[in-house]
Design a protein around this motif. Sequence first.
Motif, PDB file in Angstrom:
ATOM      1  N   PRO A 239       1.141  -0.902  -0.446  1.00 60.02           N
ATOM      2  CA  PRO A 239       0.115  -0.241   0.055  1.00 60.02           C
ATOM      3  C   PRO A 239       0.865   1.494   0.522  1.00 60.02           C
ATOM      4  O   PRO A 239       1.701   1.087   0.481  1.00 60.02           O
ATOM      5  CB  PRO A 239      -1.254  -0.331   1.391  1.00 60.02           C
ATOM      6  N   LEU A 240       0.168   2.075  -0.877  1.00 60.89           N
ATOM      7  CA  LEU A 240       0.856   3.613  -0.854  1.00 60.89           C
ATOM      8  C   LEU A 240       0.008   4.828  -0.362  1.00 60.89           C
ATOM      9  O   LEU A 240      -0.650   4.470  -0.797  1.00 60.89           O
ATOM     10  CB  LEU A 240       2.379   3.743  -2.398  1.00 60.89           C
ATOM     11  N   PRO A 241       0.804   5.556  -0.130  1.00 60.93           N
ATOM     12  CA  PRO A 241       0.391   6.680   0.461  1.00 60.93           C
ATOM     13  C   PRO A 241      -0.028   8.001  -0.735  1.00 60.93           C
ATOM     14  O   PRO A 241       0.053   7.409  -2.112  1.00 60.93           O
ATOM     15  CB  PRO A 241       1.605   7.999   1.126  1.00 60.93           C
ATOM     16  N   GLN A 242      -1.081   8.104  -0.608  1.00 62.45           N
ATOM     17  CA  GLN A 242      -2.313   8.530  -1.931  1.00 62.45           C
ATOM     18  C   GLN A 242      -1.542   9.190  -2.900  1.00 62.45           C
ATOM     19  O   GLN A 242      -1.971   9.132  -4.189  1.00 62.45           O
ATOM     20  CB  GLN A 242      -3.094   9.483  -1.591  1.00 62.45           C
ATOM     21  N   ARG A 243      -0.183  10.690  -2.051  1.00 59.63           N
ATOM     22  CA  ARG A 243      -0.104  11.598  -3.384  1.00 59.63           C
ATOM     23  C   ARG A 243       1.017  10.485  -4.081  1.00 59.63           C
ATOM     24  O   ARG A 243       1.448  11.096  -5.349  1.00 59.63           O
ATOM     25  CB  ARG A 243       1.051  12.261  -2.252  1.00 59.63           C
ATOM     26  N   ASP A 244       1.646   9.237  -3.900  1.00 58.45           N
ATOM     27  CA  ASP A 244       2.561   8.225  -4.682  1.00 58.45           C
ATOM     28  C   ASP A 244       1.831   7.726  -5.495  1.00 58.45           C
ATOM     29  O   ASP A 244       2.654   7.814  -6.698  1.00 58.45           O
ATOM     30  CB  ASP A 244       3.179   7.382  -3.218  1.00 58.45           C
ATOM     31  N   LEU A 245       0.624   7.530  -4.808  1.00 51.61           N
ATOM     32  CA  LEU A 245      -0.506   6.416  -6.167  1.00 51.61           C
ATOM     33  C   LEU A 245      -0.904   7.074  -6.885  1.00 51.61           C
ATOM     34  O   LEU A 245      -1.080   6.943  -8.157  1.00 51.61           O
ATOM     35  CB  LEU A 245      -1.812   6.041  -5.766  1.00 51.61           C
ATOM     36  N   MET A 246      -1.077   8.511  -6.504  1.00 50.59           N
ATOM     37  CA  MET A 246      -1.595   9.248  -7.799  1.00 50.59           C
ATOM     38  C   MET A 246      -0.384   9.681  -9.109  1.00 50.59           C
ATOM     39  O   MET A 246      -0.177  10.318 -10.205  1.00 50.59           O
ATOM     40  CB  MET A 246      -2.597  10.829  -7.284  1.00 50.59           C
ATOM     41  N   ARG A 247       0.594  10.013  -8.246  1.00 50.95           N
ATOM     42  CA  ARG A 247       1.845  10.459  -8.640  1.00 50.95           C
ATOM     43  C   ARG A 247       2.059   9.060 -10.158  1.00 50.95           C
ATOM     44  O   ARG A 247       3.214   9.221 -11.074  1.00 50.95           O
ATOM     45  CB  ARG A 247       3.463  10.279  -8.434  1.00 50.95           C
ATOM     46  N   VAL A 248       2.300   8.077  -9.998  1.00 54.17           N
ATOM     47  CA  VAL A 248       2.815   7.164 -10.715  1.00 54.17           C
ATOM     48  C   VAL A 248       1.404   7.026 -11.586  1.00 54.17           C
ATOM     49  O   VAL A 248       1.721   6.837 -13.491  1.00 54.17           O
ATOM     50  CB  VAL A 248       2.880   5.565  -9.423  1.00 54.17           C
ATOM     51  N   LEU A 249       0.455   7.171 -11.328  1.00 55.55           N
ATOM     52  CA  LEU A 249      -0.847   6.740 -12.116  1.00 55.55           C
ATOM     53  C   LEU A 249      -0.660   8.114 -13.115  1.00 55.55           C
ATOM     54  O   LEU A 249      -0.853   8.645 -14.047  1.00 55.55           O
ATOM     55  CB  LEU A 249      -2.484   6.581 -11.375  1.00 55.55           C
ATOM     56  N   ARG A 250       0.036   9.565 -13.070  1.00 55.17           N
ATOM     57  CA  ARG A 250      -0.222  10.446 -13.541  1.00 55.17           C
ATOM     58  C   ARG A 250       0.800   9.964 -14.711  1.00 55.17           C
ATOM     59  O   ARG A 250       1.099  10.273 -15.851  1.00 55.17           O
ATOM     60  CB  ARG A 250       0.188  11.600 -12.985  1.00 55.17           C
ATOM     61  N   LYS A 251       2.600   9.661 -14.051  1.00 58.07           N
ATOM     62  CA  LYS A 251       3.029   9.897 -15.303  1.00 58.07           C
ATOM     63  C   LYS A 251       2.638   8.918 -16.234  1.00 58.07           C
ATOM     64  O   LYS A 251       3.114   8.629 -17.627  1.00 58.07           O
ATOM     65  CB  LYS A 251       4.687   8.793 -13.451  1.00 58.07           C
ATOM     66  N   GLU A 252       2.518   7.171 -15.833  1.00 60.48           N
ATOM     67  CA  GLU A 252       1.354   6.850 -16.282  1.00 60.48           C
ATOM     68  C   GLU A 252       0.310   7.386 -17.910  1.00 60.48           C
ATOM     69  O   GLU A 252       0.694   6.686 -19.180  1.00 60.48           O
ATOM     70  CB  GLU A 252       1.098   5.004 -15.870  1.00 60.48           C
ATOM     71  N   ALA A 253      -0.498   8.035 -17.694  1.00 63.20           N
ATOM     72  CA  ALA A 253      -1.004   8.885 -18.463  1.00 63.20           C
ATOM     73  C   ALA A 253      -0.445   9.771 -18.958  1.00 63.20           C
ATOM     74  O   ALA A 253      -1.388  10.472 -19.728  1.00 63.20           O
ATOM     75  CB  ALA A 253      -2.164   8.874 -17.339  1.00 63.20           C
TER      76      ALA A 253
END
Length: 328
Positions: A239-253
């Motif tokens: 599990p990871l902090p929400q900020r990190d989860l979204m940062r990874v997702l933004r990179k993929e997007a």
Amino acid sequence: MKIVIPGGTGQVGGILRRAWSTRGHEVVVLSRHPEQLEEGVRHQVWDGRTIGPWAEEIDGADVVVNLAGRTVSCRYTDANLKQMMDSRVESTRVVGEAIAKASAPPHTWLQMSTATIYAHRFDAPNDEATGIIGGSEPDAPAYWEFSTRIAKSWEAEQAAAATPHTRKVALRSAMVMSPDKGGVFDVLLTMARLGLGGPVAGGDQFVSWIHETDFVRACDLLIERDDIAGPVNLAAPEPLPQRDLMRVLRKEAAMPIGLPATRWMAEIGAWALRTDTELLLKSRRVVPGRLREAGFEFEYAAWASAAHDLVSRARRRTRQRNHSHRPA
């Protein structure tokens, strides 16, 4: 096998239906509103409260996987919270009654539960052995306690069912990530693509998740392993902090911008989406203790690999849909 899935028309039900019917298992879905499902999947009507002709499907089945319950993606009004509670407890009770009455009861009953049963915390992860059950956290809004109470009541109803010949497992599931339209990942990806995928209220809150492939594989394991019963966390080990989860997702997007949102902005957004901020703000730091003890190996243990797969498949789905809509 013959597998009966009460409440199997939603996103998670679709993931399991497709996986199991493709392998040739006989899959029967119970729901209130009949609809056309995948080829090879049968549909029976039930009300989720009373025994009816649908109970004949459970008699002689190998496995029951009860997913029934009102969606939690709604405003937490008193009426909605009551429906969330009643739909879960009543459906679990009547599934237990059907199993108890069966002349050939199923070997295994997988009952959906939720990782929300654990406390809102940041200091340490929650596994099944040492995790803290929520409901009395001093730093959480008082009304969050009701979500934990729903989860406790849900599990207690399955535990109380008189089904001595059927092994019972409670699936304390994190968010199941798949590229299906309308699922939680679809919502997160849409936010990221719109530049809204920044940290919410600081972004320190942990997000627990599981890739759909591992969710199916974990259910397979729990069906096969006669030595596992009781609560099992279905969550990726990182599990990871929400900020990190979204940062990874933004990179993929391929979206460099991720506007942050304060707590009051999250309240406005949740109101507009007719959902509740608990889904965004509660820190769900859950890890799969019992799955790991059973030797389960995740195909998607890290969010980076899971997000890459899910975004790639979402893009393919969009291209296929656009292609099919082009004039001949």
